[in-house]
Design an enzyme around this catalytic site. Structure first.
Site, short mmCIF file in Angstrom:
data_model
loop_
_atom_site.label_atom_id
_atom_site.label_comp_id
_atom_site.label_asym_id
_atom_site.label_seq_id
_atom_site.Cartn_x
_atom_site.Cartn_y
_atom_site.Cartn_z
N TYR A 72 -3.50 -38.73 -9.20
CA TYR A 72 -3.17 -40.15 -9.04
C TYR A 72 -1.86 -40.53 -9.72
CZ TYR A 72 -7.06 -42.58 -6.84
OH TYR A 72 -7.95 -43.08 -5.95
N ASP A 109 -12.64 -41.68 -9.37
CA ASP A 109 -12.50 -42.59 -8.24
C ASP A 109 -13.61 -42.34 -7.22
OD1 ASP A 109 -11.11 -44.46 -6.56
OD2 ASP A 109 -10.44 -42.76 -5.37
N ASP A 159 -18.73 -30.63 -8.49
CA ASP A 159 -19.58 -30.55 -7.28
C ASP A 159 -21.05 -30.51 -7.66
OD1 ASP A 159 -18.49 -28.24 -8.34
OD2 ASP A 159 -18.55 -27.10 -6.49
N LYS A 209 -13.45 -29.26 -12.93
CA LYS A 209 -13.48 -28.10 -12.04
C LYS A 209 -12.67 -27.01 -12.73
CE LYS A 209 -14.55 -26.43 -7.89
NZ LYS A 209 -15.86 -26.39 -7.24
#
Ligand code: NAD
Length: 364
Positions: free
Chosen positions: A124, A249, A225, A191
């Site tokens: 972002y 987000d 995930d 991640k």
């Protein structure tokens, strides 16, 4: 002494929602001195900028603001007022509580989590290289030389910066929120198995902050995930969740869906000096002026403001009254009814009136 707070009513459905929220906040008995400041598309027409300096100055002076949604017109040339405010005031932490109140239409009634999203870094950050730009080719060559990887010619590239400084302060914000609000656990999402130098850094620095500075609060991490899977299978196991910007987000919308929709999802953007409270939803312009949309998301943001200034009794009373109106299911807007055209749905303003009446009777 009155609390001096900047009030930005916003545009679209913002002003009608804001009026409802102002009435309920004032009915708590807490004394506010509002400084109303317009920003957005209409202001752009009049003043040549959607975010005049007077708005920033007002917040800098008062340190606190509550804000209705502001439209970002597509292709207008001005960047989002919401993003600009977060940057100008260094509001690096976005807090989004996702609590399913009794009586809402949800498949996840046990949900009571607080998402803490980093606001400035990650994909972002806005560092992007366009397809065909000579700088993109230069970057491609650099990667070929240093990595030995030949990327395709027909690419666009977004850069994902994550810093030690940014990570330390967002993880601290999560722990501070947990401590101040009696929360038991902080989960860090990442991640790191794939993005070792960005999410890996986020995890390593987050662990250091947890171990060195907050040994009394439980800490764990989850691969993003896996977290998404677990949030919808075992939501009750999660409490405060801290995330880099992009995952934050996406998971915010997941959270809003889990608690009954955007009409119920509050938020706050917090920095070391200033705090701006606003709902997750946008200006819903198609309903402008219809006294139709749900004011509860901004009301619950108002509850967060009350807790932020340590007016806990008033916050509990206001939240209790909102919860009771939701539980009864009578004085609620269309989005909380079984069908969207339910004739028993009430308007924005009537929700405020019902909550004010409840506040007089609700026990905390
Ligand atoms: P939106 O959140 O305004 O509306 C999407 C849909 O969600 C609406 O059509 C409505 O069905 C529902 N909804 C939203 N808020 C609701 C409420 N309070 N009660 C009942 N239903 C509600 O999203 P959008 O249409 O993508 O965005 C409209 C504008 O708002 C855009 O210009 C966008 O940039 C802006 N925006 C502003 C903010 C902000 O001010 N922080 C946040 C998001 C979007």
């Amino acid at each position: 002494m009155a609390y001096r707070v900047t009030f930005i009513p916003g545009d679209g459905t913002g002003p009608e929602i804001s009026e409802a929220v102002q009435r309920v906040l004032e009915a708590t008995g807490v004394d506010f001195e509002w400084d109303f400041q317009d920003a957005g598309a209409d202001v752009y027409e009049r003043e040549g900028t959607p975010l005049p300096d007077r708005v920033i100055e007002s917040i800098k002076e008062r340190k606190l603001a509550i804000k209705g949604p502001i439209t970002t017109p597509v292709g207008s040339g001005f960047r989002s007022v919401n993003v600009a405010l977060r940057k100008e005031l260094d509001l690096y932490a976005c807090l989004r509580p996702c609590k399913a109140y009794e009586g809402v239409r949800t498949r996840f009634p046990e949900t009571d989590i607080v998402l803490v999203r980093e606001n400035h870094e990650d994909l972002y950050a806005g560092i992007e290289y366009e397809l065909g730009d000579p700088r993109t080719e230069k970057l491609r060559q650099f990667i070929k030389e240093t990595e030995g990887t030949e990327l395709r010619e027909d690419i666009g590239v977004s850069i994902k910066p994550i810093s030690i400084h940014g990570t330390q302060r967002i993880v601290r914000a999560a722990f501070e929120y947990a401590k101040a609000n009696g929360r038991r656990k902080v989960t860090l999402a990442h991640k790191a198995n794939i993005m070792k130098h960005t999410d890996g850094l986020f995890l390593r620095v987050g662990r250091e902050v947890a171990e060195n500075e907050y040994p009394d609060v439980e800490f764990e991490d989850r691969i993003i995930d896996n977290l998404c899977n677990q949030l919808v299978t075992r939501p009750e196991e999660y409490d405060v969740v801290v995330l880099p910007n992009l995952y934050g987000d996406i998971v915010s919308d997941l959270g809003a869906g889990m608690i009954g929709g955007l009409g119920l999802a509050p938020g706050a953007n917090i920095g070391d000096e200033y705090a701006v409270f606003e709902a997750v939803h946008g200006s819903a312009p198609k309903y402008k002026g219809q006294n139709k949309v749900n004011p509860m998301a901004l009301m619950l943001s108002g509850v967060m403001l009350l807790r932020h200034i340590d007016e806990r009794e008033a916050a509990d009373r206001m939240e209790g009254a909102i919860a009771e109106v939701i539980r009864e299911g009578k004085s609620v807007t269309y989005d909380m009814k079984p069908t969207r055209d339910d004739p028993t749905a009430v308007g924005t303003s009537e929700v405020a009136t019902a909550i004010i009446e409840k506040m007089e009777t609700v026990a905390v």
